[in-house]
Design an enzyme around this catalytic site. Sequence first.
Site, PDB file in Angstrom:
ATOM      1  N   LYS A   1       0.802  -1.226   0.000  1.00  0.00           N
ATOM      2  CA  LYS A   1       0.000   0.000   0.000  1.00  0.00           C
ATOM      3  C   LYS A   1       0.841   1.286   0.000  1.00  0.00           C
ATOM      4  O   LYS A   1       0.404   2.317  -0.499  1.00  0.00           O
ATOM      5  CB  LYS A   1      -0.939   0.008   1.202  1.00  0.00           C
ATOM      6  CG  LYS A   1      -1.962  -1.125   1.131  1.00  0.00           C
ATOM      7  CD  LYS A   1      -3.359  -0.610   1.268  1.00  0.00           C
ATOM      8  CE  LYS A   1      -4.427  -1.633   0.909  1.00  0.00           C
ATOM      9  NZ  LYS A   1      -4.267  -2.969   1.490  1.00  0.00           N
TER      10      LYS A   1
ATOM     11  N   GLU B   1      -9.737   6.548   3.283  1.00  0.00           N
ATOM     12  CA  GLU B   1     -10.563   5.539   3.933  1.00  0.00           C
ATOM     13  C   GLU B   1      -9.658   4.374   4.316  1.00  0.00           C
ATOM     14  O   GLU B   1      -8.586   4.204   3.738  1.00  0.00           O
ATOM     15  CB  GLU B   1     -11.629   5.036   2.947  1.00  0.00           C
ATOM     16  CG  GLU B   1     -11.179   3.929   1.985  1.00  0.00           C
ATOM     17  CD  GLU B   1     -10.108   4.336   0.972  1.00  0.00           C
ATOM     18  OE1 GLU B   1      -9.884   5.555   0.790  1.00  0.00           O
ATOM     19  OE2 GLU B   1      -9.469   3.437   0.373  1.00  0.00           O
TER      20      GLU B   1
ATOM     21  N   SER C   1       1.784  -9.835  -0.877  1.00  0.00           N
ATOM     22  CA  SER C   1       1.368  -8.432  -0.773  1.00  0.00           C
ATOM     23  C   SER C   1       1.611  -7.807   0.595  1.00  0.00           C
ATOM     24  O   SER C   1       1.798  -6.598   0.691  1.00  0.00           O
ATOM     25  CB  SER C   1      -0.096  -8.284  -1.158  1.00  0.00           C
ATOM     26  OG  SER C   1      -0.912  -9.144  -0.386  1.00  0.00           O
TER      27      SER C   1
HETATM   28  C1  LIG Z   1      -5.181  -4.035   1.264  1.00  0.00           C
HETATM   29  C2  LIG Z   1      -4.486  -5.324   1.036  1.00  0.00           C
HETATM   30  C3  LIG Z   1      -4.865  -6.200   0.002  1.00  0.00           C
HETATM   31  C4  LIG Z   1      -6.060  -5.956  -0.875  1.00  0.00           C
HETATM   32  O1  LIG Z   1      -6.038  -4.810  -1.626  1.00  0.00           O
HETATM   33  P1  LIG Z   1      -5.722  -4.796  -3.197  1.00  0.00           P
HETATM   34  O2  LIG Z   1      -6.031  -3.414  -3.593  1.00  0.00           O
HETATM   35  O3  LIG Z   1      -6.597  -5.818  -3.839  1.00  0.00           O
HETATM   36  O4  LIG Z   1      -4.290  -5.149  -3.341  1.00  0.00           O
HETATM   37  C5  LIG Z   1      -4.119  -7.335  -0.207  1.00  0.00           C
HETATM   38  N1  LIG Z   1      -3.062  -7.647   0.578  1.00  0.00           N
HETATM   39  C6  LIG Z   1      -2.692  -6.845   1.598  1.00  0.00           C
HETATM   40  C7  LIG Z   1      -1.522  -7.250   2.451  1.00  0.00           C
HETATM   41  C8  LIG Z   1      -3.374  -5.662   1.867  1.00  0.00           C
HETATM   42  O5  LIG Z   1      -2.992  -4.880   2.889  1.00  0.00           O
END
Ligand SMILES: *Cc1c(COP(=O)(O)O)cnc(C)c1O
Length: 418
Positions: free
Chosen positions: A104, A126, A393
């Site tokens: 993020k 948000e 992610s």
């Molecule tokens: C917020 C988040 C997601 C989901 O958001 P996307 O916009 O689909 O990437 C996925 N993995 C993590 C670790 C997150 O913090």
Amino acid sequence: MNSTKVSHNNTLSNKVSLPDSRGHFGPYGGSYVPETLFHPLQELESAYFKAKEDSTFTSELSSLLKEFAGRPTELYYAEQLSEKIGGARIFLKREDLLHTGAHKINNALGQALLAKRMGKKRIIAETGAGQHGIATASVCARFGFKCKIYMGAEDMRRQALNVFKMRLSGAEVHGVEAGSKTLKEAINEAMRDWVTNVRSTHYILGSALGAHPYPMMVRDFHKIIGEETKKQFIEKTGNLPNEMIACVGGGSNAIGFFHDFLDETSVKLIGVEAGGRSLEEGEHAARFEGGKLGVLQGCRTWILQNKDGQINQTHSVSAGLDYAAIGPEHAYYRDQGRIDFANASDEDAMEAFKTLSSEEGILPALETSHGLAHAFKRAAELSKDKTICVNLSGRGDKDAMEAARIMGVEGLPKMTFA
Ligand SMILES: *Cc1c(COP(=O)(O)O)cnc(C)c1O
């Protein structure tokens, strides 16, 4: 085996640069907003187009990504895990190693730098689980912006520690009491604030969602994930991966990871949605299972809604995947047959969370665990000469308490905030 050639001789025919000038990805996307936001969105689009061609902007962003966020992130071969599964070799793109714990921060930094350029003094955002809120609060502290984060009151209760972290970074966290008191209501409230304070304020939207130019801009700020992966994967293996897998909430980590590979048609791209407790209405957040075309919070896309067009309740063990709409670009590439979609249940995600932790000593976020769960299935179906690359992610520290609760650990501490 993959071809060792990675030149663009495998390109999708009729490739066009998307979105079009009005923000459409085929029938998806666009800009469905109240009239008062029409000009601010246009102003944002034009500022963004100028910034991305300006080397002052791009080089400042590169330095921040490196020195503040920790890029480039590593590509890691999960050897123990691959051997245990006994099929395709599994590689992990380590976005979990970034500052604040997830991908993020790429987008938060990009938009904050753009806001500074536009002369804005105040940032709003948000947040659902709090990951985007923490990334935004951190970046605002770094830039000296006033920062207000909208968060559903129910999410504030579930993610009390994240509320505390945002406040430590100087953000005001505003609890939203409307509706189901979660992400959707927090976005409504943030949009209301933006309409009122648009002169002084930039709204850092947290995923590849919403009205144009957000899905395009958020994607662009995350494209670096895939660009790095391509280079690193070739360096490590001499080839491109056979398959790439990412979890999909709004879709920002997945589209950033996939984008540089859209033309590489030998690479199978798979997005994984939250299959929740079951695929019954209200029990999951898999928009392509039971969703319909509609408009939500600025864009036209697949949405979980009832027959009257009311937005359904959604459920996922991971708050970051728990949203009724999917990013419009994903819907487009699904129609094109370029990105495939699957879903993983709460239970499979929990299993994957435990497996990666025990096999590799890496605790993944519960969102990420959905992508991993599907990758483990695919790996078992493929031979050892094949490769799968998963976008890791985010890290699982934020979810350790929830995992402990689900696993029935006793004597857990309690923390609440309002
Ligand atoms: C917020 C988040 C997601 C989901 O958001 P996307 O916009 O689909 O990437 C996925 N993995 C993590 C670790 C997150 O913090």
